[in-house]
Write an enzyme that holds these catalytic residues in place. Structure first.
Site: not given
Ligand code: LLP
Length: 422
Positions: A277, A279-280, A317, A321, A347-348, A376
């Protein structure tokens, strides 16, 4: 590797000048490279296949970048979708990703969402608790279907990374323990409305070392073997999100090849369908946020504030974070670097992208690009301070398309309704 580079003194996305694009579309704007998205997906797939993992399902984590054009770009290469809401299921389907490549994760799926997912026939629902398993069973029986479920385990490993995005410790809200997973899996195999097809885990995001993943995956393998030892069939093993990415000042994360080889090592010979899964690692370095410098506010005590037209509502981000994004001038000027606090107009004080950052000299009207903003970034944008939702552009070679236009102020206001008594 990505497709953002200086050509003739100007930052380009593939063959499109970001300065030209900004002049035509306006700023702030997210810009994505099709070539980078495609490359990241295929490099990962090829690494997994070369390491001996047959036909892995790479379900792109829609939360990282839900733009339909991005999803369609990846879906055409064979990507599936990891979704966490009905909205994301709908996005994946609208982008042409077939239901049999959609995996539905998340700790709190509502009855309505489960019903919708079963009606469209998603490949798998990852259940995260006993009450959720019962709910899926009830809804499926009502619909007269058998839901394919995977039990999400919390492998209780320390994965480093930011506390707000680490998920794999027992104290986090995600998944069940190994003992609980065995019990739930066995129970699920006796339920009329569900068919347990596998187990899943996800230990966190922006993980830049293989060791915690390897520890978790070794435990997952043990679980699969124990379940099979009890005579239960386990067809699928979902290993969760992908690797972290280099946000410029951080240690270089392991390569997709090293990641794939680690999995092959941890799983050696386990006959199972693997799902991922990420994403990043697919989307982050495929996108930038281009903003314009509104003012350079030089304080007598020596602080230089670079005030941009992008703000925390466009790229959350750093505020959320303390995330680091490389900031590059689109048309770099000659001269000694200066130190800037880079801020937005909200404004913060939290609306600060970075402090004391040495950058090439910049002046009002210049453009800058926040690098590694394709995951993200737009996904977490909002209209805070009633700023218009930031638009998104997809580049392919020398072409670009505005794939989410900037709304008008009328669009923003017309979404609301007057209360009858006002
Ligand atoms: N699968 C599940 C169940 C997840 O909760 C997540 C991310 C992924 C896959 C994807 O993870 P990746 O491959 O992208 O690392 N907003 C935050 C990141 C939150 C990630 C939440 N879950 C940021 O901007 O760093």
């Amino acid at each position: 590797m990505n497709h953002f580079e200086l050509r003739a003194g100007e930052l380009h996305c593939e063959d499109v000048s970001l300065a030209r694009l900004a002049a035509e579309v306006g700023t702030p704007v997210y810009v994505y490279s099709s070539a980078t998205l495609e490359r990241h997906y295929t490099v990962l797939r090829d690494a997994l296949v070369s390491a001996g993992l047959e036909a892995p399902l790479i379900a792109f984590a829609v939360k990282a970048n839900p733009n339909l054009a991005v999803l369609r770009t990846l879906g055409r290469l064979g990507a599936g979708a990891d979704v966490v809401s009905e909205g994301e299921v709908r996005r994946a389907l609208a982008a042409g990703i077939p239901a049999e490549r959609i995996v539905f994760s998340g700790v709190g799926k509502s009855e309505r969402e489960i019903e919708f997912a079963l009606q469209v026939g998603v490949a798998e629902i990852n259940v995260e608790s006993e009450p959720e398993l019962h709910l899926v069973n009830t809804v499926a029986q009502r619909l007269g279907v058998r839901a394919q479920v995977a039990v999400r385990v919390n492998p209780d490993v320390e994965a480093g990374g930011h506390a707000k995005i680490s998920t794999g410790k027992a104290e986090n809200k995600f998944g069940v323990s190994f003992a609980e997973a065995e019990r739930l899996y066995a129970n699920a195999s006796n339920m009329a409305g569900v068919k347990p097809v596998g187990v899943a885990c996800h230990i966190g995001s922006q993980i830049t070392e293989l060791a915690p993943m390897e520890a978790a995956f070794g435990k997952m393998r043990g679980l699969v073997e124990r379940l099979r030892g009890e005579g239960l069939s386990v067809d699928r093993l979902d290993l969760g999100g992908g690797l972290g990415v280099p946000y410029f000042n951080q240690p270089e994360p392991p390569s997709p090849e090293a990641y794939a080889q680690m999995i092959a090592r941890a799983m050696g010979g386990l006959d199972i369908q693997f799902a991922f899964e990420p994403g990043r690692m697919i989307a982050a370095n495929a996108g930038v946020l281009v903003a314009q410098v509104l003012h350079v506010n030089r304080r007598p005590e020596g602080r230089n504030f670079l005030v941009l037209d992008a703000a925390m509502n466009d790229l959350l981000r750093p505020a959320m974070y303390d995330a680091y994004h490389d900031i590059r001038p689109v048309t770099p000027r000659e001269g000694a670097p200066e130190t800037y606090d880079v801020v937005g107009p909200v404004c913060e004080t939290g609306d600060t992208f970075t402090r004391d950052r040495p950058l090439p000299p910049l002046a009002a009207g210049d453009l800058v690009a926040f690098m590694s903003a394709g995951a993200y970034g737009a996904a977490m944008s909002s209209e805070y301070n009633s700023r218009l939702l930031v638009p998104e552009v997809l580049v392919r070679g020398g072409d670009y398309a505005v794939v989410r236009p900037r709304p008008s102020y009328d669009d923003m206001l017309e979404r609301e309704r007057p209360a009858p008594w006002l």
